[in-house]
Structure formats: structure tokens, C-alpha cells
Design a protein around this motif. Structure first.
Motif, PDB file in Angstrom:
ATOM      1  N   UNK A  19      -1.415   1.313   9.156  1.00 58.35           N
ATOM      2  CA  UNK A  19      -2.029   0.892   7.888  1.00 58.35           C
ATOM      3  C   UNK A  19      -1.420  -0.392   7.337  1.00 58.35           C
ATOM      4  N   UNK A  20      -0.110  -0.587   7.570  1.00 57.41           N
ATOM      5  CA  UNK A  20       0.536  -1.800   7.076  1.00 57.41           C
ATOM      6  C   UNK A  20       0.078  -3.029   7.857  1.00 57.41           C
ATOM      7  N   UNK A  21      -0.159  -2.827   9.150  1.00 58.08           N
ATOM      8  CA  UNK A  21      -0.578  -3.959   9.978  1.00 58.08           C
ATOM      9  C   UNK A  21      -2.014  -4.385   9.682  1.00 58.08           C
ATOM     10  N   UNK A  22      -2.898  -3.403   9.492  1.00 56.85           N
ATOM     11  CA  UNK A  22      -4.292  -3.759   9.217  1.00 56.85           C
ATOM     12  C   UNK A  22      -4.479  -4.183   7.768  1.00 56.85           C
ATOM     13  N   UNK A  23      -3.534  -3.767   6.923  1.00 55.32           N
ATOM     14  CA  UNK A  23      -3.572  -4.200   5.532  1.00 55.32           C
ATOM     15  C   UNK A  23      -4.116  -3.151   4.585  1.00 55.32           C
ATOM     16  N   UNK A  24      -3.449  -3.019   3.444  1.00 59.46           N
ATOM     17  CA  UNK A  24      -3.874  -2.115   2.388  1.00 59.46           C
ATOM     18  C   UNK A  24      -3.866  -2.876   1.075  1.00 59.46           C
ATOM     19  N   UNK A  25      -4.754  -2.490   0.197  1.00 52.35           N
ATOM     20  CA  UNK A  25      -4.729  -3.103  -1.130  1.00 52.35           C
ATOM     21  C   UNK A  25      -3.549  -2.552  -1.917  1.00 52.35           C
ATOM     22  N   UNK A  26      -3.224  -3.211  -3.022  1.00 56.46           N
ATOM     23  CA  UNK A  26      -2.046  -2.832  -3.809  1.00 56.46           C
ATOM     24  C   UNK A  26      -2.355  -1.757  -4.840  1.00 56.46           C
ATOM     25  N   UNK A  27      -3.433  -1.029  -4.652  1.00 58.94           N
ATOM     26  CA  UNK A  27      -3.760   0.038  -5.589  1.00 58.94           C
ATOM     27  C   UNK A  27      -2.644   1.076  -5.579  1.00 58.94           C
ATOM     28  N   UNK A  28      -2.266   1.602  -6.745  1.00 59.07           N
ATOM     29  CA  UNK A  28      -1.189   2.598  -6.819  1.00 59.07           C
ATOM     30  C   UNK A  28      -1.405   3.778  -5.879  1.00 59.07           C
ATOM     31  N   UNK A  29      -2.662   4.177  -5.708  1.00 57.71           N
ATOM     32  CA  UNK A  29      -2.949   5.311  -4.819  1.00 57.71           C
ATOM     33  C   UNK A  29      -2.517   5.016  -3.394  1.00 57.71           C
ATOM     34  N   UNK A  30      -2.730   3.770  -2.941  1.00 51.94           N
ATOM     35  CA  UNK A  30      -2.328   3.402  -1.579  1.00 51.94           C
ATOM     36  C   UNK A  30      -0.811   3.417  -1.423  1.00 51.94           C
ATOM     37  N   UNK A  31      -0.125   2.880  -2.430  1.00 49.89           N
ATOM     38  CA  UNK A  31       1.341   2.844  -2.370  1.00 49.89           C
ATOM     39  C   UNK A  31       1.909   4.265  -2.357  1.00 49.89           C
ATOM     40  N   UNK A  32       1.399   5.113  -3.233  1.00 49.55           N
ATOM     41  CA  UNK A  32       1.872   6.494  -3.296  1.00 49.55           C
ATOM     42  C   UNK A  32       1.558   7.226  -1.990  1.00 49.55           C
ATOM     43  N   UNK A  33       0.388   6.999  -1.445  1.00 49.53           N
ATOM     44  CA  UNK A  33       0.001   7.641  -0.182  1.00 49.53           C
ATOM     45  C   UNK A  33       0.937   7.261   0.949  1.00 49.53           C
ATOM     46  N   UNK A  34       1.261   5.964   1.053  1.00 49.27           N
ATOM     47  CA  UNK A  34       2.167   5.520   2.114  1.00 49.27           C
ATOM     48  C   UNK A  34       3.567   6.082   1.918  1.00 49.27           C
ATOM     49  N   UNK A  35       4.004   6.184   0.666  1.00 49.50           N
ATOM     50  CA  UNK A  35       5.332   6.741   0.395  1.00 49.50           C
ATOM     51  C   UNK A  35       5.384   8.218   0.785  1.00 49.50           C
ATOM     52  N   UNK A  36       4.371   8.975   0.408  1.00 52.81           N
ATOM     53  CA  UNK A  36       4.323  10.394   0.764  1.00 52.81           C
ATOM     54  C   UNK A  36       4.207  10.594   2.271  1.00 52.81           C
ATOM     55  N   UNK A  37       3.413   9.734   2.930  1.00 56.27           N
ATOM     56  CA  UNK A  37       3.275   9.816   4.382  1.00 56.27           C
ATOM     57  C   UNK A  37       4.620   9.588   5.067  1.00 56.27           C
ATOM     58  N   UNK A  38       5.358   8.600   4.583  1.00 59.30           N
ATOM     59  CA  UNK A  38       6.665   8.301   5.175  1.00 59.30           C
ATOM     60  C   UNK A  38       7.637   9.454   4.983  1.00 59.30           C
ATOM     61  N   UNK A  39       7.673  10.016   3.775  1.00 56.48           N
ATOM     62  CA  UNK A  39       8.557  11.157   3.515  1.00 56.48           C
ATOM     63  C   UNK A  39       8.194  12.354   4.396  1.00 56.48           C
ATOM     64  N   UNK A  40       6.922  12.647   4.469  1.00 56.37           N
ATOM     65  CA  UNK A  40       6.466  13.804   5.244  1.00 56.37           C
ATOM     66  C   UNK A  40       6.784  13.646   6.728  1.00 56.37           C
ATOM     67  N   UNK A  41       6.443  12.482   7.279  1.00 60.85           N
ATOM     68  CA  UNK A  41       6.701  12.253   8.709  1.00 60.85           C
ATOM     69  C   UNK A  41       8.197  12.203   9.001  1.00 60.85           C
ATOM     70  N   UNK A  42       8.961  11.595   8.095  1.00 59.47           N
ATOM     71  CA  UNK A  42      10.405  11.526   8.302  1.00 59.47           C
ATOM     72  C   UNK A  42      11.034  12.908   8.334  1.00 59.47           C
ATOM     73  N   UNK A  43      10.645  13.765   7.398  1.00 56.39           N
ATOM     74  CA  UNK A  43      11.181  15.123   7.357  1.00 56.39           C
ATOM     75  C   UNK A  43      10.714  15.922   8.568  1.00 56.39           C
ATOM     76  N   UNK A  44       9.473  15.716   8.984  1.00 55.56           N
ATOM     77  CA  UNK A  44       8.940  16.406  10.159  1.00 55.56           C
ATOM     78  C   UNK A  44       9.709  16.036  11.418  1.00 55.56           C
ATOM     79  N   UNK A  45       9.990  14.757  11.585  1.00 54.36           N
ATOM     80  CA  UNK A  45      10.737  14.311  12.764  1.00 54.36           C
ATOM     81  C   UNK A  45      12.159  14.843  12.731  1.00 54.36           C
ATOM     82  N   UNK A  46      12.769  14.887  11.553  1.00 54.66           N
ATOM     83  CA  UNK A  46      14.130  15.439  11.433  1.00 54.66           C
ATOM     84  C   UNK A  46      14.160  16.894  11.897  1.00 54.66           C
ATOM     85  N   UNK A  47      13.207  17.700  11.426  1.00 50.86           N
ATOM     86  CA  UNK A  47      13.145  19.099  11.841  1.00 50.86           C
ATOM     87  C   UNK A  47      12.854  19.216  13.335  1.00 50.86           C
TER      88      UNK A  47
END
Length: 258
Positions: free
Chosen positions: A196-224
Motif C-alpha cells: 500500500x505504501x508503494x502504490x500510494x495512499x491518501x493522507x486521510x486519517x482512516x488510511x493512517x490508522x488502518x496502516x498502523x493497525x495492520x502493522x501492529x497486528x502483523x508484527x504481533x502475529x509474526x512474533x507469536x
């Protein structure tokens, strides 16, 4: 350790959110020109591949821990049976086999389990098992009762040996296949964040929050997922509780920690 993992996840999430905001400055992204069906299709494919790889990895990695637990339970059941089967044999030989069975359970719970968690075997546990087998072979078979007891104890020792070998093999295996699946899952998680970062996202708060939650979720999943690589350690590690329960159930209630 937990604090360090939490810090890494927070920093990674903050970095992804910052990159999301910075990438939104591109004119094409701000205008919405980067959205397309083809990009949605590629993103869906990446998501599907990540999900499949992760699912296969979890199944195979979890199976290792389950195999260790089943093998340990097989050992303990046979140990318990052998301990009581020798009640009909001469007292001196019965005491010797019972002592070896108790020492073996102690050794597994106190030393071998930790050694296997580090990918190493334990020579002393092997020696005790050899001694137990030798004592079982030396049992008398002069009467039908003694012969039956000897045959049952020998069968129990075979069960102990089979369970022990399976447990050691699983714990000390290099898990090459699981490692490949884990690396693929990690790569898939990275691509799911990067795409998503490479293809580009608008700066809408929803996009920023979505990417932050995605990163947290995937990071915790990989740790487990990484923790699953260690069937005898970590939050999903199998404990030698069955051996401790066997020791505590013996006359006198001995404990593996004594």
C-alpha cells in the motif's frame, strides 16, 4: 524482553504511519489517481498468499509441540505401568527398576527437557534408559507370574524408548520446512505493509490508522509465529508436567524439583 518487543512494534507502527503520510504528498496519490482494479487485485493475491503460508506454518509448527506432548505422555504411562508391574518380582530387582524409573523421570524433568529446548540431547537420560532395559531383561521368568511380569515390563520399556526417541527427534530437528514457511510468512507480512505504501495512499486519517493497525497486528502475529518454532520453550512450549505428576504420585510424593 516483552518491553523490547512492544517498543519495536510501536516504533515500526510509527514509522509506517509516517511513511503513509509522506507518500500521500505525491500528486497522483493526493488526486486519487493511484487507485485501480489491478492494484486491488495484486493486493488481494498478496493477502491470500500470506494467509495460506501462515496457516500451513501454524499447523505444522503446532503439530511439533503436540507430538512432543503425546510422546511424553506415552513415556509416562509406560513408566507408571513398569513401576507397578514389578510388584510380583523379587524385592531387590523390583527396587532397582523402580529406582531407575524414578531417576529417569527426574532426569527428564530437571535436565533433559531444558537441553532439548536448546536442541541438545542428554546422555544421562540415555544411560538411565539403557540401565532400565538391562534390568528388565534380567528379570526372572521361572514361573508364569514372573514370566508375565517380565514380558509386560519389557513391553513398557520399549514404549518408553519409542516415546523418548520420538520426543528427542522432534525437539532436535532443524525444522527446515517450517523455517521456509516462517520466512515466507514474514516476507508476506512485509509485502502486505509495503505494497500500500508503494502504490500510494491518501493522507486521510482512516488510511493512517488502518496502516498502523495492520502493522501492529502483523508484527504481533509474526512474533507469536516465531515462538511456535520452539516446541519446548516460550508461551506455547510444552512442559514436562506429566513426568512431574508421575513423580508426585509415587509413594512418598517425590518431586522433580527436589
Amino acid at each position: 524482553m516483552i518491553f523490547l518487543i512492544f517498543l519495536v512494534l510501536v516504533l515500526l507502527t510509527a514509522a509506517v504511519a509516517a511513511v503513509t503520510l509522506l507518500s500521500a504528498r505525491r500528486e497522483a496519490v493526493a488526486a486519487g489517481g493511484s487507485d485501480s482494479d489491478s492494484q486491488s487485485f495484486v493486493g488481494g493475491v498478496l493477502n491470500a498468499l500470506f494467509t495460506v503460508l501462515l496457516a500451513f506454518y501454524i499447523v505444522f509448527a503446532w503439530q511439533n509441540g503436540d507430538d512432543v506432548d503425546k510422546a511424553a505422555q506415552q513415556e509416562v504411562n509406560a513408566l507408571n505401568d513398569a513401576y507397578w508391574q514389578v510388584g510380583a518380582v523379587p524385592a531387590e530387582q523390583a527396587a532397582s527398576i523402580r529406582s531407575l524409573a524414578e531417576q529417569y523421570a527426574h532426569r527428564v524433568a530437571e535436565h533433559e527437557w531444558a537441553a532439548l529446548g536448546q536442541g541438545r540431547g542428554d546422555a544421562e537420560a540415555d544411560r538411565l534408559l539403557v540401565g532400565l532395559r538391562a534390568e528388565a531383561i534380567a528379570l526372572p521368568a521361572d514361573t508364569e507370574v514372573l514370566k508375565s511380569a517380565r514380558e509386560q515390563v519389557l513391553a513398557d520399556v520399549r514404549q518408553i524408548d519409542e516415546g523418548h526417541r520420538e520426543r528427542v527427534d522432534v525437539a532436535t530437528d532443524d525444522q527446515s520446512f517450517n523455517l521456509v514457511l516462517l520466512v515466507g510468512s514474514i516476507l508476506g507480512a512485509v509485502l502486505m505493509i509495503a505494497f500500500p505504501l508503494l502504490v500510494g495512499l491518501s493522507a486521510r486519517p482512516a488510511n493512517v490508522v488502518t496502516m498502523a493497525l495492520l502493522t501492529l497486528t502483523l508484527g504481533f502475529t509474526i512474533y507469536l509465529s516465531v515462538q511456535l518454532m520452539h516446541p519446548l520453550q516460550g508461551p506455547f512450549g510444552v512442559d514436562p508436567d506429566s513426568f512431574r505428576a508421575f513423580l508426585e504420585a509415587l509413594p512418598g510424593g517425590t518431586s522433580a524439583t527436589e
